[in-house]
Design an enzyme around this catalytic site. Structure first.
Site, PDB file in Angstrom:
ATOM      1  N   SER A 143       0.764  -1.181   0.073  1.00 37.72           N
ATOM      2  CA  SER A 143      -0.053  -0.009  -0.088  1.00 37.72           C
ATOM      3  C   SER A 143       0.835   1.246   0.111  1.00 37.72           C
ATOM      4  O   SER A 143       0.620   2.235  -0.700  1.00 37.72           O
ATOM      5  CB  SER A 143      -0.908  -0.040   1.292  1.00 37.72           C
TER       6      SER A 143
ATOM      7  N   LYS B  64     -10.040  -4.742  10.594  1.00 34.95           N
ATOM      8  CA  LYS B  64     -11.045  -4.312   9.860  1.00 34.95           C
ATOM      9  C   LYS B  64     -12.470  -4.207  10.549  1.00 34.95           C
ATOM     10  O   LYS B  64     -13.347  -3.192  10.782  1.00 34.95           O
ATOM     11  CB  LYS B  64     -11.579  -5.033   8.736  1.00 34.95           C
TER      12      LYS B  64
ATOM     13  N   ASN C 192     -12.187  -0.757   5.753  1.00 30.44           N
ATOM     14  CA  ASN C 192     -10.752  -0.656   5.446  1.00 30.44           C
ATOM     15  C   ASN C 192     -10.128   0.863   5.066  1.00 30.44           C
ATOM     16  O   ASN C 192      -8.908   0.876   4.902  1.00 30.44           O
ATOM     17  CB  ASN C 192     -10.564  -1.659   4.156  1.00 30.44           C
TER      18      ASN C 192
ATOM     19  N   GLY D 143     -15.114 -19.031   1.172  1.00 25.39           N
ATOM     20  CA  GLY D 143     -14.833 -18.438   2.405  1.00 25.39           C
ATOM     21  C   GLY D 143     -15.740 -17.375   2.997  1.00 25.39           C
ATOM     22  O   GLY D 143     -16.655 -16.806   2.216  1.00 25.39           O
TER      23      GLY D 143
ATOM     24  N   GLY E 215     -15.185 -14.859   5.511  1.00 24.28           N
ATOM     25  CA  GLY E 215     -14.577 -14.016   6.434  1.00 24.28           C
ATOM     26  C   GLY E 215     -14.673 -12.513   5.945  1.00 24.28           C
ATOM     27  O   GLY E 215     -16.067 -12.088   5.603  1.00 24.28           O
TER      28      GLY E 215
ATOM     29  N   TYR F 181      -2.804 -12.322  -3.263  1.00 27.98           N
ATOM     30  CA  TYR F 181      -1.883 -12.176  -4.555  1.00 27.98           C
ATOM     31  C   TYR F 181      -0.472 -12.607  -4.029  1.00 27.98           C
ATOM     32  O   TYR F 181      -0.258 -12.612  -2.719  1.00 27.98           O
ATOM     33  CB  TYR F 181      -1.944 -10.708  -5.131  1.00 27.98           C
TER      34      TYR F 181
HETATM   35  P1  NDP Z   1     -10.547 -14.150   7.374  1.00 26.85           P
HETATM   36  O1  NDP Z   1      -9.565 -14.568   8.398  1.00 26.85           O
HETATM   37  O2  NDP Z   1     -11.674 -12.904   7.772  1.00 26.85           O
HETATM   38  O3  NDP Z   1     -11.321 -15.325   6.704  1.00 26.85           O
HETATM   39  C1  NDP Z   1     -10.631 -16.165   6.161  1.00 26.85           C
HETATM   40  C2  NDP Z   1     -11.617 -17.240   5.592  1.00 26.85           C
HETATM   41  O4  NDP Z   1     -10.735 -18.214   4.935  1.00 26.85           O
HETATM   42  C3  NDP Z   1     -12.302 -18.114   6.568  1.00 26.85           C
HETATM   43  O5  NDP Z   1     -13.805 -18.053   5.728  1.00 26.85           O
HETATM   44  C4  NDP Z   1     -11.802 -19.489   6.476  1.00 26.85           C
HETATM   45  O6  NDP Z   1     -12.839 -20.680   6.897  1.00 26.85           O
HETATM   46  C5  NDP Z   1     -11.309 -19.564   5.207  1.00 26.85           C
HETATM   47  N1  NDP Z   1     -10.012 -20.525   5.212  1.00 26.85           N
HETATM   48  C6  NDP Z   1      -8.707 -20.485   5.988  1.00 26.85           C
HETATM   49  N2  NDP Z   1      -8.138 -21.219   5.642  1.00 26.85           N
HETATM   50  C7  NDP Z   1      -8.542 -22.403   4.876  1.00 26.85           C
HETATM   51  C8  NDP Z   1      -8.289 -23.491   4.111  1.00 26.85           C
HETATM   52  N3  NDP Z   1      -7.262 -23.814   4.305  1.00 26.85           N
HETATM   53  N4  NDP Z   1      -9.024 -23.918   3.470  1.00 26.85           N
HETATM   54  C9  NDP Z   1     -10.667 -23.819   3.338  1.00 26.85           C
HETATM   55  N5  NDP Z   1     -10.988 -22.438   3.749  1.00 26.85           N
HETATM   56  C10 NDP Z   1      -9.962 -21.887   4.541  1.00 26.85           C
HETATM   57  O7  NDP Z   1      -9.605 -13.355   6.296  1.00 26.85           O
HETATM   58  P2  NDP Z   1     -10.034 -12.377   5.251  1.00 26.85           P
HETATM   59  O8  NDP Z   1     -11.355 -12.611   4.742  1.00 26.85           O
HETATM   60  O9  NDP Z   1      -9.863 -10.929   5.865  1.00 26.85           O
HETATM   61  O10 NDP Z   1      -9.188 -12.509   4.022  1.00 26.85           O
HETATM   62  C11 NDP Z   1      -9.232 -13.491   3.070  1.00 26.85           C
HETATM   63  C12 NDP Z   1      -8.291 -13.399   1.707  1.00 26.85           C
HETATM   64  O11 NDP Z   1      -8.756 -12.227   0.758  1.00 26.85           O
HETATM   65  C13 NDP Z   1      -6.984 -13.058   2.357  1.00 26.85           C
HETATM   66  O12 NDP Z   1      -6.241 -14.087   1.379  1.00 26.85           O
HETATM   67  C14 NDP Z   1      -6.499 -11.749   2.003  1.00 26.85           C
HETATM   68  O13 NDP Z   1      -5.241 -11.480   1.638  1.00 26.85           O
HETATM   69  C15 NDP Z   1      -7.445 -11.454   0.910  1.00 26.85           C
HETATM   70  N6  NDP Z   1      -7.894  -9.917   0.589  1.00 26.85           N
HETATM   71  C16 NDP Z   1      -7.347  -9.474  -0.530  1.00 26.85           C
HETATM   72  C17 NDP Z   1      -7.732  -8.085  -0.685  1.00 26.85           C
HETATM   73  C18 NDP Z   1      -7.150  -7.392  -2.030  1.00 26.85           C
HETATM   74  O14 NDP Z   1      -7.254  -6.104  -2.094  1.00 26.85           O
HETATM   75  N7  NDP Z   1      -6.607  -8.081  -2.981  1.00 26.85           N
HETATM   76  C19 NDP Z   1      -8.691  -7.181  -0.081  1.00 26.85           C
HETATM   77  C20 NDP Z   1      -9.017  -8.114   1.166  1.00 26.85           C
HETATM   78  C21 NDP Z   1      -8.769  -9.461   1.524  1.00 26.85           C
HETATM   79  P3  NDP Z   1     -13.389 -20.853   8.462  1.00 26.85           P
HETATM   80  O15 NDP Z   1     -14.387 -19.928   8.793  1.00 26.85           O
HETATM   81  O16 NDP Z   1     -13.863 -22.461   8.365  1.00 26.85           O
HETATM   82  O17 NDP Z   1     -12.123 -20.574   9.274  1.00 26.85           O
END
Ligand code: NDP
Length: 276
Positions: free
Chosen positions: A19, A68, A89, A130, A132, A220
């Site tokens: 960033s 966030k 964010n 996902g 999250g 990424y």
């Molecule tokens: P969170 O920690 O809030 O959520 C993570 C999610 O991933 C949950 O649903 C979790 O499932 C799931 N998960 C984790 N490991 C595994 C696995 N091995 N197999 C299956 N499911 C899995 O993270 P965020 O939502 O904040 O971020 C998610 C992704 O998005 C990250 O990679 C982040 O870098 C990317 N991102 C990119 C942005 C961009 O500008 N390019 C902006 C925002 C995010 P469970 O609920 O079962 O634990």
């Protein structure tokens, strides 16, 4: 010399954040005088770090993992998209000293898909992997593009179902386990899990991507992620990672702060060249 307007990204960890580089490029391009730094802020110091930043004349903040939700709670006012996502964010200092919370992740994703990659979302069957914070941030902006439906699949299925209920008023959105999506087909699969960060892949079936469908990993990296590689094995028309989204969400945050929208394609090209 006049003091520069001060911006920052807070997160933990934060040392690999792109960033500061992106906002520096935007500032040069738009001839805005500002500083933008990355600051390592664990969740338990978020409140005091924000306070200190404001006392030092800070004008706006980006917040990333794991802040966030805390930023959403901290903001005195919320944009409509931040109200829906329950995650912020971007914090914008208002004239009265209050903070407006926004979420630019979803609009960044939509801009990258539709403007940069010409992927039409209208009438599209979208699968989000996902449930999250990132998934929360992208559902409302995706629904604004009139897809046919959105399916959310998550390891912890209850979270997918809760999310689908939270957004049900926007249209056809359902939550499933991975097992239960194996017989369905999708035109666009978005990986919003954090699995790619550890080189893992969610448990996906072999025939869930429709012919000419596309795959997009919100994560990424310098090399193709496990999900981008999976998309290639499924003969996706395009299998992309989230670098473009990162630049587009930053451009929207920059616009919120400065009222000027930077041009993104040159910045995306430069970052792509740097990681090649
Ligand atoms: P969170 O920690 O809030 O959520 C993570 C999610 O991933 C949950 O649903 C979790 O499932 C799931 N998960 C984790 N490991 C595994 C696995 N091995 N197999 C299956 N499911 C899995 O993270 P965020 O939502 O904040 O971020 C998610 C992704 O998005 C990250 O990679 C982040 O870098 C990317 N991102 C990119 C942005 C961009 O500008 N390019 C902006 C925002 C995010 P469970 O609920 O079962 O634990």
């Amino acid at each position: 010399m006049p003091l520069l307007d001060k911006y920052a990204v807070f997160g933990h960890p934060i040392n690999h954040s792109k960033s500061p580089r992106i906002h520096q490029l935007f500032a040069e391009q738009t001839q805005q005088q500002l500083s933008y730094e990355a600051q390592d802020v664990p969740a338990d110091s978020f409140e005091s770090a924000v306070q200190q930043f404001l006392e030092q004349g800070g004008k706006g903040l980006n917040c990333t993992v794991p802040l966030k939700e805390l930023a959403w709670q901290r903001a005195e006012y919320l944009s409509k998209r931040a109200q829906f996502s329950k995650a912020v964010n971007t914090l914008i200092l208002q004239e009265d000293g209050s903070l407006l919370g926004d979420n630019t992740d979803g609009i960044g994703l939509v801009a990258d898909l539709t403007n940069n990659h010409s992927i039409s979302l209208s009438d599209c069957r979208i699968l989000i992997l996902g449930a999250g914070g990132a998934s929360r941030g992208i559902i409302e902006p995706l629904m604004q593009q009139s897809p046919k439906n959105i399916v959310i699949a998550n390891r912890t299925v209850e979270k997918a179902i809760t999310l689908s209920h939270d957004f049900a008023q926007l249209g056809d959105i359902k939550g499933f386990s991975y097992e239960n999506i194996k017989t369905q087909q999708f035109d666009l699969i978005l990986n919003a899990t954090s699995a790619s960060l550890t080189g893992e892949l969610p448990p996906l079936g072999q025939n869930i991507l429709a012919k000419n469908g596309c795959c997009y990993d919100l994560a990424y990296a310098n090399k193709p992620t496990a999900f981008v590689l999976w998309g290639q094995t499924q003969k996706a028309r395009k299998s992309l990672d989230g670098l473009g989204m990162l630049v587009e969400q930053a451009a929207e945050a920059f616009y919120c702060w400065r009222g000027i929208r930077p041009e993104t394609s040159a910045v995306i090209d430069l970052l792509n060249a740097e990681r090649a």
